[in-house]
Write a protein that holds these residues in place. Structure first.
Motif, mmCIF file in Angstrom:
data_model
loop_
_atom_site.group_PDB
_atom_site.id
_atom_site.type_symbol
_atom_site.label_atom_id
_atom_site.label_comp_id
_atom_site.label_asym_id
_atom_site.label_seq_id
_atom_site.Cartn_x
_atom_site.Cartn_y
_atom_site.Cartn_z
ATOM 1 N N TYR A 51 24.463 -3.054 41.033
ATOM 2 C CA TYR A 51 23.548 -2.174 41.738
ATOM 3 C C TYR A 51 22.988 -2.999 42.882
ATOM 4 C CZ TYR A 51 20.956 -4.828 38.306
ATOM 5 O OH TYR A 51 20.503 -5.851 37.519
ATOM 6 N N ILE A 52 22.416 -2.325 43.872
ATOM 7 C CA ILE A 52 21.954 -3.039 45.065
ATOM 8 C C ILE A 52 20.427 -3.137 45.076
ATOM 9 C CG2 ILE A 52 22.044 -3.141 47.590
ATOM 10 C CD1 ILE A 52 24.790 -3.314 46.280
ATOM 11 N N ILE A 81 26.199 -15.313 42.779
ATOM 12 C CA ILE A 81 25.854 -14.698 41.492
ATOM 13 C C ILE A 81 25.162 -13.355 41.700
ATOM 14 C CG2 ILE A 81 24.415 -14.958 39.418
ATOM 15 C CD1 ILE A 81 25.054 -17.901 39.478
ATOM 16 N N SER A 82 25.641 -12.352 40.963
ATOM 17 C CA SER A 82 25.045 -11.018 40.962
ATOM 18 C C SER A 82 24.367 -10.811 39.606
ATOM 19 C CB SER A 82 26.149 -9.980 41.152
ATOM 20 O OG SER A 82 25.691 -8.703 40.756
ATOM 21 N N THR A 126 23.655 -12.410 45.221
ATOM 22 C CA THR A 126 24.292 -11.355 46.012
ATOM 23 C C THR A 126 25.061 -10.398 45.091
ATOM 24 O OG1 THR A 126 26.212 -10.962 47.470
ATOM 25 C CG2 THR A 126 26.097 -13.114 46.437
HETATM 26 N N1 ADE Z 1 20.917 -8.845 46.038
HETATM 27 C C1 ADE Z 1 20.987 -7.510 46.191
HETATM 28 N N2 ADE Z 1 21.486 -6.948 45.092
HETATM 29 C C2 ADE Z 1 21.745 -7.942 44.210
HETATM 30 C C3 ADE Z 1 22.273 -7.985 42.900
HETATM 31 N N3 ADE Z 1 22.657 -6.890 42.258
HETATM 32 N N4 ADE Z 1 22.394 -9.198 42.308
HETATM 33 C C4 ADE Z 1 22.039 -10.304 42.962
HETATM 34 N N5 ADE Z 1 21.536 -10.329 44.194
HETATM 35 C C5 ADE Z 1 21.374 -9.157 44.824
#
Ligand code: ADE
Length: 228
Positions: A136-137, A131-132, A88
């Protein structure tokens, strides 16, 4: 190392798991990747997995019941429940020291979000690591899960033919230097020559040149790494 990937789009994964280093590691029994369709845990004729948010607003929210049931059932499929991870943009930003720490886990359950996200109770109940992969999306957590798997399998002993390959990586074990440039045949391409030092066979000189180039590369492209 075992991964269970929970997604609404399982078809995204075979192309990735079927190739290259990951495919070989799976065939050699070093890594297991099991992909599960969360929709299989949704009830009713239509297998409804998402709904509109309470309080209004755009988009759809992944429902708590099918997601939590899916995670619990998948946990029971292994000899240990494993660490639950949600990919996320709200999560801690992934870097190499985190990869090295996560690689201590024998089993990880990766929950891939979609739409506007999960019902908050999924997070409250399962208490996953969030964890990202960057600020950015993405359209969903699937690509982020692949990034996570890709970085983690490199840490499994035997996955890389040459053990030094991950040991030498930029950012590993506190390494804060970028790689030096590499060349292979031909020696001359359209007047662009391979540096003489690499052809001379003097290992000491080659190593000094590579260290200097590493530093130069890092200064030029990622000077922030040298500040810390
Ligand atoms: N889901 C949407 N964007 C994300 C990101 N930047 N990192 C991890 N999961 C994601």
């Amino acid at each position: 190392m075992r991964f269970d990937i929970l997604t609404l789009f399982p078809e995204m994964f075979p192309g990735y798991t079927g190739q290259s280093i990951l495919n070989k590691s799976i065939e050699r029994g070093l890594v297991e990747v099991h992909v599960h369709n969360m929709r299989d845990w949704a009830k009713g004729r239509h297998h409804k997995i998402d709904d509109t948010p309470y309080g209004g607003g755009p988009g759809m929210i992944l429902m708590v019941e099918p997601v939590v049931n899916c995670v619990r059932d998948v946990q029971a499929m292994g000899d240990q429940p494993g660490t639950v991870i949600v990919t996320t943009p709200q999560g801690q930003r992934l870097n190499q020291p985190m990869v090295e720490e996560l690689a201590l886990n024998q089993r990880m359950i990766l929950l891939c979000g979609r739409y506007e996200g999960f019902d908050q109770r999924v997070i409250d109940i399962l208490q996953p690591l969030e964890i990202s992969i960057g600020d950015y999306i993405l359209n969903g957590g699937e690509v982020a899960s692949m990034v996570l798997v890709d970085s983690l399998v490199r840490m499994v002993p035997g996955v890389l033919g040459d053990e030094r390959s991950s040991w030498d990586d930029s950012f590993s074990r506190g390494n804060r230097m970028l790689e030096y440039p590499q060349y292979t045949r031909p020696r001359n391409f359209e007047g662009h020559h391979v540096p003489d030092v690499l052809l001379g066979g003097n290992h000491g000189e080659v190593e000094r040149w590579r260290n200097a180039k590493s530093l130069e590369n890092t200064k030029k492209k990622r000077s922030d790494l040298l500040d810390s």
